[in-house]
Design a protein around this motif. Sequence first.
Motif, short mmCIF file in Angstrom:
data_model
loop_
_atom_site.label_atom_id
_atom_site.label_comp_id
_atom_site.label_asym_id
_atom_site.label_seq_id
_atom_site.Cartn_x
_atom_site.Cartn_y
_atom_site.Cartn_z
N VAL A 20 0.75 -1.06 0.14
CA VAL A 20 0.10 0.04 -0.07
C VAL A 20 0.95 1.28 -0.06
N LEU A 21 2.13 1.08 0.29
CA LEU A 21 3.05 2.41 0.40
C LEU A 21 3.76 2.35 -0.91
N GLY A 22 3.60 1.47 -1.73
CA GLY A 22 4.18 1.79 -3.14
C GLY A 22 5.64 0.86 -3.12
N GLY A 79 11.95 -1.26 -1.49
CA GLY A 79 11.09 -0.75 -0.20
C GLY A 79 10.79 0.87 -0.41
N PRO A 80 9.84 1.57 -0.01
CA PRO A 80 9.53 2.81 0.03
C PRO A 80 10.38 3.53 1.12
N ILE A 90 -1.34 4.29 -0.40
CA ILE A 90 -1.21 5.62 0.34
C ILE A 90 0.27 6.54 0.23
N HIS A 91 -0.06 7.86 -0.02
CA HIS A 91 1.19 8.68 -0.23
C HIS A 91 1.28 9.39 0.93
N LEU A 102 2.05 6.26 -7.43
CA LEU A 102 3.08 5.87 -5.82
C LEU A 102 4.33 5.46 -6.16
N VAL A 103 4.20 4.07 -7.01
CA VAL A 103 5.26 3.39 -7.48
C VAL A 103 6.32 4.30 -8.10
#
Length: 197
Positions: free
Chosen positions: A84-86, A106-107, A156-157, A183-184
């Motif tokens: 969800v965080l990209g 990893g973001p 979610i950004h 986001l990705v």
Amino acid sequence: MRAAIAAAPYPTALLPNNDARAERCLATLGITVRSWLGALTRHSGGLLVDHGWLRVNGGGTDTLPDVTTVADPATRTLVIAHDVLGGQFAWRPAQPAEAPTVHYFGPDDLGWQDLGTGYADWLGAVLAGSLTRFYESLRWPGWEDEVSALQPNQGIHTWPPPWSVEGQNLATASRTPIPIDQLVAFHHETARQLDQP
């Protein structure tokens, strides 16, 4: 695989599949349903794990790409899941002549990490509960409700972003739903600008 999904310690949903699309994916991959990747691709649109925090690509749906859509034949890479965080999970060889293993982008550090495991072992660990520890530093109080409300094609950004010093505490960060592909792309473009490998 169904037994592992049913026994997962967090909510896990198997998305419905489209037979024709799933068969095309299997043919493109050149695998059978005897593998976990083949079984998931043929018998589901994908998998939403831990309130939808992790989205595992299967045969695809209207809101989740099939596993062949995000493939890179030149590097023998399949993007098998995103969070969800990209963050992204890819199944690819660490070296050209080696068997593929699962890698994670990893973001929080904008780099690829070889997890050193094959697809079935990785998915088996995910369904056995490994996400709780894996994402421990990237979660905030009440994340379950925020994540559960999203579609599989949303992420979610956070601002400040998790890779910044200011963004280490996501509980105090601004959090906004945006399309996951944006986001990705944001994380990968930032990694490129910072000359991350």
